[in-house]
Design a protein around this motif. Structure first.
Motif, mmCIF file in Angstrom:
data_model
loop_
_atom_site.group_PDB
_atom_site.id
_atom_site.type_symbol
_atom_site.label_atom_id
_atom_site.label_comp_id
_atom_site.label_asym_id
_atom_site.label_seq_id
_atom_site.Cartn_x
_atom_site.Cartn_y
_atom_site.Cartn_z
ATOM 1 N N PRO A 76 38.704 1.247 21.325
ATOM 2 C CA PRO A 76 38.420 -0.059 20.725
ATOM 3 C C PRO A 76 37.539 0.036 19.482
ATOM 4 O O PRO A 76 36.530 0.731 19.481
ATOM 5 C CB PRO A 76 37.674 -0.804 21.837
ATOM 6 N N THR A 78 35.890 -2.690 16.762
ATOM 7 C CA THR A 78 35.730 -4.085 16.375
ATOM 8 C C THR A 78 35.815 -4.222 14.860
ATOM 9 O O THR A 78 35.733 -3.251 14.133
ATOM 10 C CB THR A 78 34.392 -4.641 16.899
ATOM 11 N N SER A 106 36.151 -5.854 20.582
ATOM 12 C CA SER A 106 35.703 -7.056 21.292
ATOM 13 C C SER A 106 36.362 -8.332 20.775
ATOM 14 O O SER A 106 36.362 -8.602 19.571
ATOM 15 C CB SER A 106 34.189 -7.192 21.156
ATOM 16 N N ARG A 201 33.960 0.418 30.488
ATOM 17 C CA ARG A 201 33.720 1.551 29.593
ATOM 18 C C ARG A 201 32.323 1.503 28.996
ATOM 19 O O ARG A 201 31.762 0.434 28.796
ATOM 20 C CB ARG A 201 34.766 1.565 28.464
ATOM 21 N N THR A 231 30.201 8.865 17.973
ATOM 22 C CA THR A 231 29.552 7.760 17.266
ATOM 23 C C THR A 231 28.304 7.320 18.043
ATOM 24 O O THR A 231 28.361 7.127 19.251
ATOM 25 C CB THR A 231 30.528 6.566 17.167
ATOM 26 N N GLY A 281 33.178 11.415 20.932
ATOM 27 C CA GLY A 281 33.156 12.715 20.268
ATOM 28 C C GLY A 281 34.386 13.568 20.491
ATOM 29 O O GLY A 281 34.377 14.758 20.182
ATOM 30 N N ARG A 283 37.477 15.093 19.265
ATOM 31 C CA ARG A 283 37.902 15.259 17.869
ATOM 32 C C ARG A 283 39.146 16.135 17.717
ATOM 33 O O ARG A 283 39.779 16.121 16.658
ATOM 34 C CB ARG A 283 36.753 15.885 17.042
ATOM 35 N N ALA A 302 37.703 7.038 18.407
ATOM 36 C CA ALA A 302 37.583 5.866 17.527
ATOM 37 C C ALA A 302 37.320 6.285 16.086
ATOM 38 O O ALA A 302 38.181 6.116 15.210
ATOM 39 C CB ALA A 302 36.476 4.942 18.035
#
Ligand SMILES: Cc1cc2nc3c(=O)[nH]c(=O)nc-3n(C[C@H](O)[C@H](O)[C@H](O)COP(=O)(O)O)c2cc1C
Length: 356
Positions: A76, A78, A106, A201, A231, A281, A283, A302
């Motif tokens: 996800p 946003t 979201s 999650r 992130t 993370g 990758r 993400a």
């Protein structure tokens, strides 16, 4: 430093916040950098006699009623309202082309203001994919309930709902919603009444063994560990914060969180019927292979996909092709021709000297 934390934010504040978060993610340094997701602590025992044909390796899976070409998910992200939902449409186009899962970011903004619903209507572009709706679990303490969860799922014709847990993000966000009291009971009630699967999650700090037990008891259909090492929402929120005291203390929390690989080990023991998603993370295809060998059903990413999606020349598609190829090469190297046999595979071992 704030006294009582401000609660709900109006639509314009919420939109500005998302824009800032997205811009920082695209242009700033938002990766953890201190904690690693932990996959380097494991290696596969190479099999010089794999006894399979590389070309016959099948990365497909069936999950939540859908068939995917690979056990991968665009996590996800946003910002769906920006540019009339252009980002959502681009991400879902990639997911449809590669036949992998996707979770939208979201949908709170569109629940509070129906004029934003259109920017989430991705199903028309992706009729086939496994699609997850998304809301913050903490909103269950701020007026949301089963009705809003159902609206989020119906809005995008989702296959399931993901509720995200983000206590550290909210507490480092100016005016964040930080009342996380009694959420397990509310999640239980949603799971009992909902006619769709409910997953929970984390967004980058991991799910512990105890949290996983509570979620299993609540009746969730799946857990996305959202571990540390990718992130960092403490980095994102502290660089947005206008509060000097909060900004300052954030520095001592930069290594907070359970690394993704460690969280996977913790959650794998929670309950056999619960689906597990690995994120935070991830990758490379080798990271994804290790995550599945540690018990995950799907691996998600993400930030790298977000960054690559800005390029319309196919960079994101190539990135996903590379992850799938890396996954296949790892499977080849241990003589495994399908994902069922990769899950919990005995050839994944902890490297000597690394004790998690
Ligand atoms: C710009 C941005 C927006 C995000 N928005 C959401 C969101 O709305 N809901 C959610 O559950 N996770 C959200 N996430 C968290 C990601 O889904 C993911 O859990 C996290 O970024 C760690 O994965 P990564 O290291 O691959 O980026 C967002 C991440 C980014 C970078």
């Amino acid at each position: 430093m704030k006294g009582k934390r401000k609660k709900s934010i109006d639509g314009s504040g919420s939109r500005r916040r998302k824009e800032e978060q997205l811009n920082l993610s695209l242009n700033g340094d938002v990766e953890n950098g201190i904690v690693s997701p932990g996959f380097e602590n494991y290696r596969f025992i190479h099999q010089a006699l794999p006894e399979i044909d590389f070309d016959n390796i099948d990365t497909g899976i069936s999950i939540f009623g859908k068939k995917l070409s690979a056990p991968l998910m665009i996590s996800p992200i946003t910002g769906g309202t920006l540019g009339g939902g252009k980002l959502n449409m681009r991400l879902v186009e990639i997911a449809q082309e590669k036949n992998i899962a996707m979770g939208v970011g979201s949908q709170r903004i569109a629940i509070e203001d129906r004029s934003f619903e259109e920017s989430f209507k991705v199903r028309k572009i992706a009729p086939d994919i496994l699609l997850f709706a998304n809301l913050g679990a903490v909103q269950l303490n701020y007026g949301f309930g089963l009705e809003q969860c159902k609206r989020a799922v119906d809005m995008i014709e989702a296959d399931a709902l993901m509720l995200h847990l983000n206590p550290m993000q909210e507490v480092f966000q100016d005016g964040g919603d930080s009342d996380f009291s009694d959420l397990a009971g509310k999640i239980t009630s949603i799971c009992e009444k909902a006619e769709f699967p409910v997953l929970v999650r984390e967004v980058g700090f991991g799910i512990s063994a105890d949290a996983a037990k509570m979620l299993a008891g609540a009746g969730v259909a799946g857990i996305d560990v959202g571990g540390a090492g990718g992130t960092s929402w403490i980095k994102i929120e502290s660089s947005r914060s206008k509060d000097p005291v909060l900004k300052n203390i954030s520095k001592s929390f930069m290594d907070w969180g359970i690394p993704t690989a460690e969280s996977l080990e913790m959650v794998s023991g929670a309950g056999s019927s619960i689906k597990i998603i690995a994120s935070g993370g991830i990758r490379t295809g080798l990271d994804a292979a290790k995550a599945i060998a540690l018990g995950a059903d799907i691996a998600g990413a993400a930030l790298p996909i977000l960054k690559a999606s800005i390029d319309s020349g196919g960079e994101a598609e190539s990135l996903i092709d590379g992850i799938i190829l890396g996954l296949k090469v790892a499977m080849f190297g241990i003589g495994v021709s399908n994902i069922t046999n990769l899950k919990n595979n005995k050839y994944l071992v902890k490297k000597e000297g690394n004790h998690l």
